[in-house]
Write a protein that holds these residues in place. Structure first.
Motif, mmCIF file in Angstrom:
data_model
loop_
_atom_site.group_PDB
_atom_site.id
_atom_site.type_symbol
_atom_site.label_atom_id
_atom_site.label_comp_id
_atom_site.label_asym_id
_atom_site.label_seq_id
_atom_site.Cartn_x
_atom_site.Cartn_y
_atom_site.Cartn_z
ATOM 1 N N UNK A 199 80.832 20.356 68.507
ATOM 2 C CA UNK A 199 80.664 21.746 68.662
ATOM 3 C C UNK A 199 81.301 22.695 67.740
ATOM 4 N N UNK A 200 80.956 23.676 67.290
ATOM 5 C CA UNK A 200 81.798 24.485 66.263
ATOM 6 C C UNK A 200 83.229 24.930 67.091
ATOM 7 N N UNK A 201 84.388 24.754 66.623
ATOM 8 C CA UNK A 201 85.652 24.827 67.420
ATOM 9 C C UNK A 201 86.435 25.679 66.566
ATOM 10 N N UNK A 202 87.232 26.659 67.100
ATOM 11 C CA UNK A 202 87.848 27.560 66.239
ATOM 12 C C UNK A 202 89.217 27.676 67.323
ATOM 13 N N UNK A 203 90.578 27.722 66.622
ATOM 14 C CA UNK A 203 91.652 27.870 67.388
ATOM 15 C C UNK A 203 91.996 29.412 66.706
ATOM 16 N N UNK A 204 92.561 30.147 67.724
ATOM 17 C CA UNK A 204 92.922 31.534 67.341
ATOM 18 C C UNK A 204 94.367 31.646 68.027
ATOM 19 N N UNK A 205 95.253 32.367 67.415
ATOM 20 C CA UNK A 205 96.417 32.613 68.442
ATOM 21 C C UNK A 205 95.969 33.976 69.186
ATOM 22 N N UNK A 206 96.579 33.784 70.352
ATOM 23 C CA UNK A 206 95.951 34.526 71.588
ATOM 24 C C UNK A 206 95.920 36.186 71.218
ATOM 25 N N UNK A 207 96.681 36.761 70.571
ATOM 26 C CA UNK A 207 96.585 38.556 70.343
ATOM 27 C C UNK A 207 95.510 38.454 69.323
ATOM 28 N N UNK A 208 95.348 37.736 68.356
ATOM 29 C CA UNK A 208 94.321 37.722 67.396
ATOM 30 C C UNK A 208 92.906 37.568 68.104
ATOM 31 N N UNK A 209 92.845 36.733 69.070
ATOM 32 C CA UNK A 209 91.580 36.435 69.782
ATOM 33 C C UNK A 209 91.233 37.470 70.861
ATOM 34 N N UNK A 210 92.279 37.825 71.748
ATOM 35 C CA UNK A 210 91.954 38.698 72.705
ATOM 36 C C UNK A 210 91.652 39.970 72.221
ATOM 37 N N UNK A 211 92.269 40.585 71.130
ATOM 38 C CA UNK A 211 92.012 41.965 70.742
ATOM 39 C C UNK A 211 91.210 41.880 69.560
ATOM 40 N N UNK A 212 90.820 40.922 68.928
ATOM 41 C CA UNK A 212 89.838 41.088 67.672
ATOM 42 C C UNK A 212 88.796 40.356 67.763
ATOM 43 N N UNK A 213 88.782 39.212 68.406
ATOM 44 C CA UNK A 213 87.780 38.330 68.315
ATOM 45 C C UNK A 213 86.832 38.129 69.838
ATOM 46 N N UNK A 214 87.463 38.372 70.577
ATOM 47 C CA UNK A 214 86.920 38.098 71.959
ATOM 48 C C UNK A 214 85.600 38.733 72.295
ATOM 49 N N UNK A 215 85.640 40.081 71.919
ATOM 50 C CA UNK A 215 84.334 40.930 72.090
ATOM 51 C C UNK A 215 83.445 40.574 71.252
ATOM 52 N N UNK A 216 83.326 39.671 70.200
ATOM 53 C CA UNK A 216 82.371 39.145 69.227
ATOM 54 C C UNK A 216 81.946 37.883 69.255
ATOM 55 N N UNK A 217 82.342 37.136 70.321
ATOM 56 C CA UNK A 217 82.037 35.621 70.253
ATOM 57 C C UNK A 217 80.347 35.495 70.526
#
Length: 415
Positions: A88-106
């Motif tokens: 499965x395509x898997x990406x690890x992101x620091x929580x601020x980066x994910x929560x504020x910049x990536x979470x809405x575009x998964x």
């Protein structure tokens, strides 16, 4: 173009107890006795995975792993295992980066694993909040099944474990043992990293089974290899301690160190750097192996300390080349490796040995140990306890800075 609706939640009050300094003896004891956490987590978490609706793992389009500090490092460390066994395509992101910049575009069908053993890291909680708003399925990996992180997740994987009746994993200032009056040994909570790694590896193996990428027999063999790393940790402590003590005494006046890794070992290099900040309070720089040649190379000269994390795997040939470069420029090349790399050990100025020969995918479980030992021994050589806050203010601000932070919800525009 419409913008997200931003909602600020009320700030939660930080929850913490009194700091308990961790002596050198206590830290070495903790390093020596962390291995049993791995089979304990396997016994606890594997039944939880088998009880999940298989479609959660079988039908997810993407996996994201997010957290802060060691929790984030665990996600980075496990990526190769997810690629190899889960498919499965898997990406690890620091929580601020994910929560504020990536979470809405998964992508649709994504699953997000948020890690916080205490369950109180505000940024990790926020990451799951916004992952859910982004229509991902959210999973909390935590040692606190009633904590803030768990409250925001649709699925909870509880990785808390007890050994001999004692809760393990929490630092002593956050201990949740029922016997409040019982004297407590100072604890740094080192096993949290092993617990998070173990849980992630188990998820990768279970995903591979339900998706038909590996057989149940192959998964059992992988779980057995995972279980066997507990013994390798104990043996690594035994054979590496003298080398770590000698190297720490040799470099005790030096203020900066560069840690290099690639693949799963990039996370291990970050872990090493974090321990040098936290224990001896020196400046440890983590860098991806190849990027060092383009960047920190220009700062490498006489006396520069460069530590290569070198399990047997895909980057050994490049480590050999960059070790030569380091030494040619006058630097000290330190290699962390096992018996499968005798040429590297012979070429190194210093070797921090690792026991056995673990697969590269699982190497972070065992290869974290030399970094723990070196940081502890360096703290001792520099006249410090293994871990202590410099003042009551530093302790309080550390707890409040991580926990008492505004959580921001990003609601996508309504169509």
């Amino acid at each position: 173009m419409e913008r997200d609706e931003i909602v600020a939640r009320p700030i939660r009050k930080a929850e913490f107890g009194e700091p308990i300094p961790v002596t050198i003896e206590d830290m070495l004891n903790e390093i020596s006795n962390q291995g049993p956490a791995i089979p304990a987590v396997i016994s606890s978490v594997q039944p939880q995975l088998e009880a999940l609706d298989p479609s959660l793992l079988a039908e997810s389009s993407h996996f994201y792993i997010t957290g802060c500090g060691d929790s984030y490092f665990a996600g980075l460390a496990a990526r190769f295992a997810f690629a190899r066994y889960a498919g499965v395509p898997t990406e690890a992101l620091e929580a601020l980066e994910f929560g504020r910049y990536a979470a809405g575009f998964v992508p649709p069908g994504s699953t997000v694993f948020g890690i916080s053993n205490s369950g109180k890291a505000a940024r990790s909680v926020e990451a799951l909040v916004n992952a859910r708003l982004g229509r991902a399925h959210t999973v909390a990996i935590t040692g606190n099944s009633e904590g803030w992180l768990a409250q925001e997740a649709e699925t909870i994987l509880d990785q808390s474990v007890r050994l001999d009746g004692e809760l393990i994993g929490m630092p002593s200032n956050l201990a949740t043992d029922e016997e409040e009056d019982k004297p407590r040994r100072g604890s740094f909570g080192l096993v949290n990293y092993l617990a998070s790694l173990t849980t992630l590896y188990l998820i990768a193996f279970q995903t591979g089974v339900v998706r038909g990428r590996i057989t149940e027999g192959e998964a059992d063999a992988l779980r057995e290899e995972l279980r066997s790393t507990a013994e390798l940790i104990a043996e690594t402590v035994r054979i590496c301690t003298p080398a770590a003590e000698a190297y720490a005494e040799q470099v005790k006046e030096i203020e900066s160190y560069t840690f290099l890794g690639s693949g799963p070992s990039l996370a291990t290099s970050l872990f090493y750097a974090a321990k040098t900040y936290e224990l001896p309070r020196v400046y440890g720089v983590s860098q991806e192996l190849e990027e060092w040649a383009h960047e920190q190379f220009f700062l490498t000269g006489t006396g520069t300390q460069v530590l290569f994390i070198a399990p047997q795997g895909r980057s050994v040939s490049r480590i050999r080349e960059l070790l030569h470069t380091t030494q040619t420029m006058g630097g000290c090349g330190v290699v962390v490796t096992d018996e499968s790399n005798p040429e590297l050990s012979e070429a190194a100025d210093v070797t921090l040995p690792v026991a056995g020969s673990v697969s590269e995918e699982l190497s972070p479980l065992v290869y974290c140990v030399p970094g723990q030992l070196f940081a502890t021994c360096l703290a001792r050589s520099r006249g410090r306890l293994a871990f202590e806050f410099d003042s009551p203010l530093q302790y309080e601000m550390n707890m409040r800075t991580i926990q008492e932070s505004q959580l921001i919800e990003f609601h996508p525009p309504r169509k």
